[in-house]
Scaffold this motif. Structure first.
Motif: not given
Length: 417
Positions: A127-136
């Protein structure tokens, strides 16, 4: 109102000023670039010791992701300085909107972390156009901040249980605070051994341990031993859910064994599709299941005898006086031991072995409920399913604390919705 005015209202950086703001096309989408520069005469802050020092030189421009605005990505652009610190040497300066080498601002990380409590990490990243690692990474930051600022005081009741998180009997030990008015996850430990649970009690002070009045757990021997040694004065309650789970499991074991025997003798359809008729509470049966059960109890089967023993045991929880309940339990165990149903006899022996802890259920009745623990466990399992499983235990631990830990958060100039 200009965008720069809004930023000055929301982000008050004492030694920095917002400069040029522009709109730029990047990879087919528009991005807002916000230039930041140090205030004239200000000295950089050392990222090592937090002290101000003379500037040494300036590095290349760095971009920091900020909260999206009207669906547009927002980037803070700043040319990092290095500080000549008398204590730490030449170090890159510390900036108030970021932490370390993270490419995201702290506000944006908290924003992602809040959304990660509602959606799976993968969906938040999409949704926010970033990576799974960034959310983690954002969730990890929020959890680490919360754990370092939470207060481990006022714990009067705890619940202890374990859940499987990977195939191959991979378990984690979970400890919850289940006080009235304060329910949260306190601890996540690897495996379900004595060492796992001791890891929770080890950092607690004697005062905190003495304040724990009630503890709810299942009959796992490793947990029972540690609880007796660490908080032996607390009222230890064996969870009703787990006791009934053992009884129901014994009934199902009798049904499965008898079903195999009937199938070999050519009468296999008698117990076919009757599992949930026997395991569900009568009030939860569907109309067809109720009809099937009424037909089934007319037969002289071992399964029916086991089912009747299970339903008879339900009266145990209706007693108010502990001594009357224990008389009923002894009568039920005596009747079960003469039933010639080995799985049910194993349950009776187990209940006799833990009579003192079972009695405590009536002592603590109305004070704590093991259903709270099961509710937390269901949420913990849902957390792992939302992420389609975690490969690393540390990631699972962070996700569980994030969802169930009720961790504190810093004060912001606005609240994330």
């Amino acid at each position: 109102m200009q965008l720069k005015t809004i930023l000055n209202r929301m982000e008050k950086y004492k030694s920095f000023v917002f400069g040029k703001i522009s709109l730029e096309e990047r990879e087919g989408s528009a991005v807002v670039l916000v230039t930041i520069r140090p205030r004239r005469g200000s000295r950089p802050v050392c990222s090592g010791c937090g002290k101000r020092g003379p500037g040494y030189d300036q590095r290349e421009h760095r971009e920091f992701e900020y909260l999206p605005l009207w669906g547009l990505g927002v980037l803070f652009v700043y040319r990092m300085r290095r500080v000549n610190c008398a204590r730490c040497g030449i170090r890159v300066e510390q900036v108030p909107w970021g932490d370390g080498k993270h490419r995201q601002t702290s506000k944006y990380q908290w924003y992602l972390a809040k959304w990660a409590q509602r959606l799976s990490w993968r969906v938040v990243a999409e949704v926010f156009g970033t990576s799974w690692q960034s959310v983690s990474q954002a969730v990890r930051m929020a959890v680490e901040w919360g754990l370092s600022h939470r207060e481990i005081t006022g714990i009067k009741a705890i619940g202890i249980d374990e859940i499987a998180w990977r195939k191959g009997h991979r378990y984690v030990t979970l400890v919850y605070q289940i006080n009235e008015g304060c329910k949260r996850l306190l601890y996540v430990g690897k495996d379900r051994t004595e060492a796992s649970l001791r890891g929770f009690f080890a950092p607690l002070s004697a005062e905190v341990k003495a304040g724990i009045q009630f503890v709810c757990s299942d009959m796992w021997q490793a947990y029972l031993k540690v609880i007796e040694e660490e908080i032996g004065k607390a009222v230890h309650v064996l969870d009703r859910f787990h006791i009934m789970m053992h009884v129901s499991k014994a009934v199902d074991e009798v049904r499965a064994g008898e079903s195999r025997e009937l199938k070999r003798s050519g009468s296999g359809s008698v117990l076919k599709h009757t599992r949930w008729c026997l395991l569900k509470r009568p009030e939860n049966l569907t109309k067809s299941q109720s009809i099937r059960l009424r037909e089934l109890v007319k037969l002289n089967l071992r399964t029916v005898r086991a089912y009747l023993l299970k339903e008879d045991f339900q009266w145990f929880w209706e007693y108010r006086a502990p001594h009357a309940a224990m008389r009923f339990l002894e009568d039920w165990c005596r009747k079960t031991m003469s039933s010639r149903l080995d799985p049910m006899k194993r349950v009776a022996r187990m209940l006799r072995q833990h009579q003192a802890l079972i009695r405590n259920w009536f002592v603590a009745r109305g004070t704590i409920s093991g259903g709270v623990v099961e509710g937390f466990n269901n949420k913990a399992k849902l957390t792992t399913k939302k992420a389609y499983g975690f490969r690393e235990l540390k990631t699972l631990e962070i996700a569980l604390y994030h969802q169930l830990g009720n961790l504190p958060e810093p004060e912001f100039t606005h609240r994330f919705r």
